[in-house]
Design a protein around this motif. Sequence first.
Motif, PDB file in Angstrom:
ATOM      1  N   MET A   5      34.518  18.352  39.187  1.00  0.00           N
ATOM      2  CA  MET A   5      34.402  17.141  39.733  1.00  0.00           C
ATOM      3  C   MET A   5      35.372  16.182  38.937  1.00  0.00           C
ATOM      4  O   MET A   5      34.880  15.315  38.089  1.00  0.00           O
ATOM      5  N   PRO A   6      36.712  16.187  39.221  1.00  0.00           N
ATOM      6  CA  PRO A   6      37.512  15.471  38.628  1.00  0.00           C
ATOM      7  C   PRO A   6      37.307  13.833  38.746  1.00  0.00           C
ATOM      8  O   PRO A   6      37.630  12.996  37.994  1.00  0.00           O
ATOM      9  N   GLN A   7      36.822  13.470  40.052  1.00  0.00           N
ATOM     10  CA  GLN A   7      36.588  11.912  39.906  1.00  0.00           C
ATOM     11  C   GLN A   7      35.413  11.373  39.501  1.00  0.00           C
ATOM     12  O   GLN A   7      35.359  10.310  39.301  1.00  0.00           O
ATOM     13  N   PHE A   8      34.399  12.284  39.085  1.00  0.00           N
ATOM     14  CA  PHE A   8      33.322  11.954  38.381  1.00  0.00           C
ATOM     15  C   PHE A   8      33.743  11.301  36.815  1.00  0.00           C
ATOM     16  O   PHE A   8      34.147  11.963  36.194  1.00  0.00           O
ATOM     17  N   GLN A   9      33.250  10.235  36.430  1.00  0.00           N
ATOM     18  CA  GLN A   9      33.341   9.874  35.191  1.00  0.00           C
ATOM     19  C   GLN A   9      32.563  10.638  34.159  1.00  0.00           C
ATOM     20  O   GLN A   9      31.447   9.826  33.867  1.00  0.00           O
ATOM     21  N   ILE A  10      32.627  11.693  33.867  1.00  0.00           N
ATOM     22  CA  ILE A  10      31.627  12.359  32.959  1.00  0.00           C
ATOM     23  C   ILE A  10      31.530  11.913  31.688  1.00  0.00           C
ATOM     24  O   ILE A  10      30.333  11.984  31.056  1.00  0.00           O
ATOM     25  N   PHE A  11      32.530  11.144  31.055  1.00  0.00           N
ATOM     26  CA  PHE A  11      32.362  10.655  29.652  1.00  0.00           C
ATOM     27  C   PHE A  11      31.230   9.476  29.759  1.00  0.00           C
ATOM     28  O   PHE A  11      30.415   9.602  28.799  1.00  0.00           O
ATOM     29  N   PHE A  12      30.881   8.780  30.717  1.00  0.00           N
ATOM     30  CA  PHE A  12      30.062   7.816  30.806  1.00  0.00           C
ATOM     31  C   PHE A  12      28.673   8.317  31.024  1.00  0.00           C
ATOM     32  O   PHE A  12      27.530   7.429  30.543  1.00  0.00           O
ATOM     33  N   ALA A  13      28.534   9.484  31.585  1.00  0.00           N
ATOM     34  CA  ALA A  13      27.144  10.136  31.698  1.00  0.00           C
ATOM     35  C   ALA A  13      26.836  10.813  30.620  1.00  0.00           C
ATOM     36  O   ALA A  13      25.761  10.959  30.416  1.00  0.00           O
ATOM     37  N   ALA A  14      27.812  11.459  30.078  1.00  0.00           N
ATOM     38  CA  ALA A  14      27.618  12.344  28.879  1.00  0.00           C
ATOM     39  C   ALA A  14      27.365  11.729  27.863  1.00  0.00           C
ATOM     40  O   ALA A  14      26.569  12.603  26.977  1.00  0.00           O
ATOM     41  N   ALA A  15      27.934  10.764  27.419  1.00  0.00           N
ATOM     42  CA  ALA A  15      27.735  10.161  26.310  1.00  0.00           C
ATOM     43  C   ALA A  15      26.472   9.946  25.746  1.00  0.00           C
ATOM     44  O   ALA A  15      25.902  10.170  24.811  1.00  0.00           O
ATOM     45  N   PRO A  16      25.651   9.074  26.617  1.00  0.00           N
ATOM     46  CA  PRO A  16      24.157   8.650  26.254  1.00  0.00           C
ATOM     47  C   PRO A  16      23.315   9.641  26.277  1.00  0.00           C
ATOM     48  O   PRO A  16      22.275  10.000  25.446  1.00  0.00           O
ATOM     49  N   LEU A  17      23.589  10.858  27.138  1.00  0.00           N
ATOM     50  CA  LEU A  17      22.964  12.204  27.222  1.00  0.00           C
ATOM     51  C   LEU A  17      22.970  12.848  25.925  1.00  0.00           C
ATOM     52  O   LEU A  17      22.077  13.430  25.492  1.00  0.00           O
ATOM     53  N   ASN A  18      24.248  12.838  25.321  1.00  0.00           N
ATOM     54  CA  ASN A  18      24.575  13.554  24.184  1.00  0.00           C
ATOM     55  C   ASN A  18      23.681  13.076  22.949  1.00  0.00           C
ATOM     56  O   ASN A  18      23.063  13.736  22.170  1.00  0.00           O
ATOM     57  N   VAL A  19      23.878  11.750  22.903  1.00  0.00           N
ATOM     58  CA  VAL A  19      22.868  10.993  22.065  1.00  0.00           C
ATOM     59  C   VAL A  19      21.478  11.322  22.223  1.00  0.00           C
ATOM     60  O   VAL A  19      20.837  11.507  21.077  1.00  0.00           O
ATOM     61  N   LEU A  20      20.849  11.148  23.263  1.00  0.00           N
ATOM     62  CA  LEU A  20      19.515  11.240  23.479  1.00  0.00           C
ATOM     63  C   LEU A  20      18.920  12.728  23.222  1.00  0.00           C
ATOM     64  O   LEU A  20      18.051  13.090  22.585  1.00  0.00           O
ATOM     65  N   LEU A  21      19.893  13.576  23.765  1.00  0.00           N
ATOM     66  CA  LEU A  21      19.119  15.106  23.777  1.00  0.00           C
ATOM     67  C   LEU A  21      19.606  15.545  22.311  1.00  0.00           C
ATOM     68  O   LEU A  21      18.722  16.408  21.698  1.00  0.00           O
ATOM     69  N   GLY A  22      20.740  15.231  21.730  1.00  0.00           N
ATOM     70  CA  GLY A  22      20.935  15.652  20.577  1.00  0.00           C
ATOM     71  C   GLY A  22      19.860  15.262  19.412  1.00  0.00           C
ATOM     72  O   GLY A  22      19.346  15.934  18.742  1.00  0.00           O
ATOM     73  N   LEU A  23      19.715  13.906  19.431  1.00  0.00           N
ATOM     74  CA  LEU A  23      18.423  13.395  18.690  1.00  0.00           C
ATOM     75  C   LEU A  23      17.179  14.078  18.830  1.00  0.00           C
ATOM     76  O   LEU A  23      16.259  14.241  18.132  1.00  0.00           O
TER      77      LEU A  23
END
Length: 253
Positions: free
Chosen positions: A207-225
């Motif tokens: 999905m190139p049109q989907f702004q994956i960074f804005f969705a993945a960044a908070p999930l990365n922090v939350l799930l990683g912690l």
Amino acid sequence: MEPYATADELWAGALVFARVGAVVMLIPGVGEAYVPPRIRLSFALLLSLVFTPLVAPGLPPLPDQLSGVVGWMLRETLTGLALGILMRMTLSALGVAGEVVSLQTTLSFAQTANPLQAQPGTTLAAFLTLLGVTLIFATNLHHLFITAISDSYQLIAPQRPLLIQDFAATAVTTAAQAFKVGIQIAAPVMVFALIFNVASGLVGRVMPQFQIFFAAAPLNVLLGLSVFALSLGVGGMVFIEAYRRALAVFSGG
């Protein structure tokens, strides 16, 4: 001082204090920068008073020349510093783990004052280092510090040559082991970060049109912690067991 202690007794006490004081200055917990110097000095003096009668028979006699006195004091101080450095190097495994976890969860930019290193570091590294010192005292592992100091007079006797090559080899091995333990503690978060980044990349390609960074960044922090918190207990057990093995080497075990 003759009515209280002879010159030989004062010499033995000073020689023991030179080694014990250098070790106490560097061991985790007591040797931290935030511990008042008077407390460290009092603790080193107390240990010296305990060890002196036990190790006095193996100590060299009082030299006739001042150069001999200075030489022996420097030798024992260097020996104590070497032992203290080796005891502290294993604690750096938690700093390595904290830095790796911070890098994988994109929190490496969050710097805070590390009271154990007297320099800024990531928040997770400072937390893990403080946790490691707490675990050492909570599990009574600090008792092995005293045993290691006592056994050092058999492993590194004052009247024997300094084991410089052995110290260098032990330092390299200890540093490598500390890095290995740090990676082991951070391994669950590293595996999660690898899977998460691969999944995010696939979503971004599909999905190139989907702004994956804005969705993945908070999930990365939350799930990683979250993964880090779930693995914290196992990581603490891994660190304590590694530290116990390291102190057993210093004690000749």
